[in-house]
Design an enzyme around this catalytic site. Structure first.
Site, short mmCIF file in Angstrom:
data_model
loop_
_atom_site.label_atom_id
_atom_site.label_comp_id
_atom_site.label_asym_id
_atom_site.label_seq_id
_atom_site.Cartn_x
_atom_site.Cartn_y
_atom_site.Cartn_z
N GLU A 80 -5.06 -0.38 -8.42
CA GLU A 80 -4.17 0.51 -8.76
C GLU A 80 -2.79 -0.13 -9.30
O GLU A 80 -2.42 -0.86 -8.53
CB GLU A 80 -3.86 1.25 -7.59
N ASN B 275 -4.12 6.07 -1.50
CA ASN B 275 -3.67 6.25 0.11
C ASN B 275 -3.18 7.63 0.39
O ASN B 275 -3.22 8.11 1.38
CB ASN B 275 -2.73 5.20 0.52
N SER C 39 1.01 -1.28 -0.07
CA SER C 39 -0.10 -0.03 -0.08
C SER C 39 1.03 1.04 -0.04
O SER C 39 0.38 2.37 -0.16
CB SER C 39 -1.08 0.02 1.12
N HIS D 73 -2.21 -3.05 -6.66
CA HIS D 73 -2.80 -2.59 -5.31
C HIS D 73 -4.27 -2.94 -5.37
O HIS D 73 -4.98 -2.05 -5.90
CB HIS D 73 -2.37 -1.13 -4.89
#
Ligand code: 3HC
Length: 293
Positions: free
Chosen positions: A153, A191, A120, A141
């Site tokens: 992602e 994130n 992440s 991701h």
């Protein structure tokens, strides 16, 4: 290049979800973890989620059984990756552990295999650099819960080539996800936005702006989020959020990403959210009960 066999490293929350969607898309999957109990838990979760699909008449029992049979639990790393076309890693976010694992995988996996990390936040380029195939190394991701969330992602490291990106886009689409391609940067796209937003909710709690329950209700109804930020923090894991915040401060050298003291204190106390039974809510009863701060 056609992908047929996938090795998923890690049978935890993310790993078993990734194994599930890959098997459901028809891939042969080896799901590896370091202890049989983690593999058994991962397989039990996949079975539970498939059973839910059967109950909702989205698939037959026979289809669910076929999907489950496509996932083989494996303890030995070499055994897991030796005939894989694609290795997807979802092990804990510990840089040293990831680098050691990738070195081993690189030695044991076939030369043609693509290596993808579900990290992440950790640098794709840094992990790629410990292998002899940085052009075949990429970030993939997924989001939790993997069977439900619609995005992968895809992260391009410094040396990732276009052929690798294309294959990973195809695999992601085949497992039912839409993709965005981003260049490597701490936290990628999602994130980078999510973690500071969740931290801000904790700063607000720390400052007494609202109760946990009201903060969640405000954001759920005011912004139409499926979960309020504190419920989401408990879901993601407070340790994970703290780890990412600290990583951001190290990488960006910018204090705007700093974690609230309350988050750090809760992690130190072992209040990690749902997985430890306590976070912003207490999960010991039938329904989550908000804690007071
Ligand atoms: N595994 C598999 N399926 C699940 C699930 C799980 N853990 N939890 C819920 N589901 C399924 C349910 O079966 C249900 O399926 P259906 O629509 O076919 O009936 C569907 O998801 C909706 O579930 P519920 O009706 O029980 O509950 P909700 O409507 O509240 O949805 C939720 C649950 C999908 C988890 C929703 O609350 C949500 O989207 N929350 C936000 C999740 C999120 O933001 N995830 C990203 C976290 S960040 C991340 O992963 C990145 C990392 O790097 C930090």
């Amino acid at each position: 290049m056609e992908i047929k066999k996938i090795a998923v490293l890690g049978a935890g929350q993310m790993g078993n979800g990734i194994a599930h969607v890959c098997a459901q898309a028809g891939y042969e999957v080896k799901m590896r973890d370091i202890d049989q109990k983690f593999i058994d838990n991962g397989l039990a979760t996949i079975k539970k989620n498939l059973d839910r699909g059967v109950k909702k008449e989205r698939m037959t029992q026979e289809e669910a059984d076929t999907v489950l049979r496509r996932v083989q639990g494996v303890l030995d790393l070499k055994e897991a990756v030796k005939d894989a076309d694609l290795v997807i890693e979802a092990i804990p976010e510990i840089v040293k552990l990831k680098l050691e694992t990738w070195k081993e995988v690189d030695e044991a996996a076939p030369e043609h295999a693509i290596l993808a990390s579900n990290t992440s936040s950790i640098s794709i380029t840094q992990m790629a650099a410990v292998t002899k195939r940085p052009e075949k190394f990429i970030g993939m991701h997924f989001f939790n819960p993997v069977p439900v969330m619609g995005l992968v992602e895809i992260i391009k490291g410094q040396s990732t080539d276009d052929a690798t990106v294309k294959v990973i886009e195809e695999v992601s689409h085949k497992v039912g996800k839409k993709t965005v391609l981003v260049n490597e940067a701490p936290g990628f796209a999602v994130n980078r936005l999510l973690v500071p937003a969740l931290n801000e909710a904790v700063f607000a709690i720390q400052e007494g702006v609202a109760t946990v329950e009201d903060m969640d209700l405000a954001i759920k109804l005011g912004l139409n989020w499926p979960m309020g930020p504190l419920t989401l923090l408990d879901f993601v894991g407070l340790d994970t959020a703290l780890y990412i915040s600290d990583y951001f401060v190290d990488e960006f050298k910018d204090s705007k990403y700093r974690a609230p003291a309350l988050l750090r204190k809760m992690v130190r106390a072992g209040w990690l959210g749902r997985k430890s039974g306590k976070g912003f809510y207490d999960y010991s009863g039938e329904k989550p009960v908000p804690n007071k701060f």
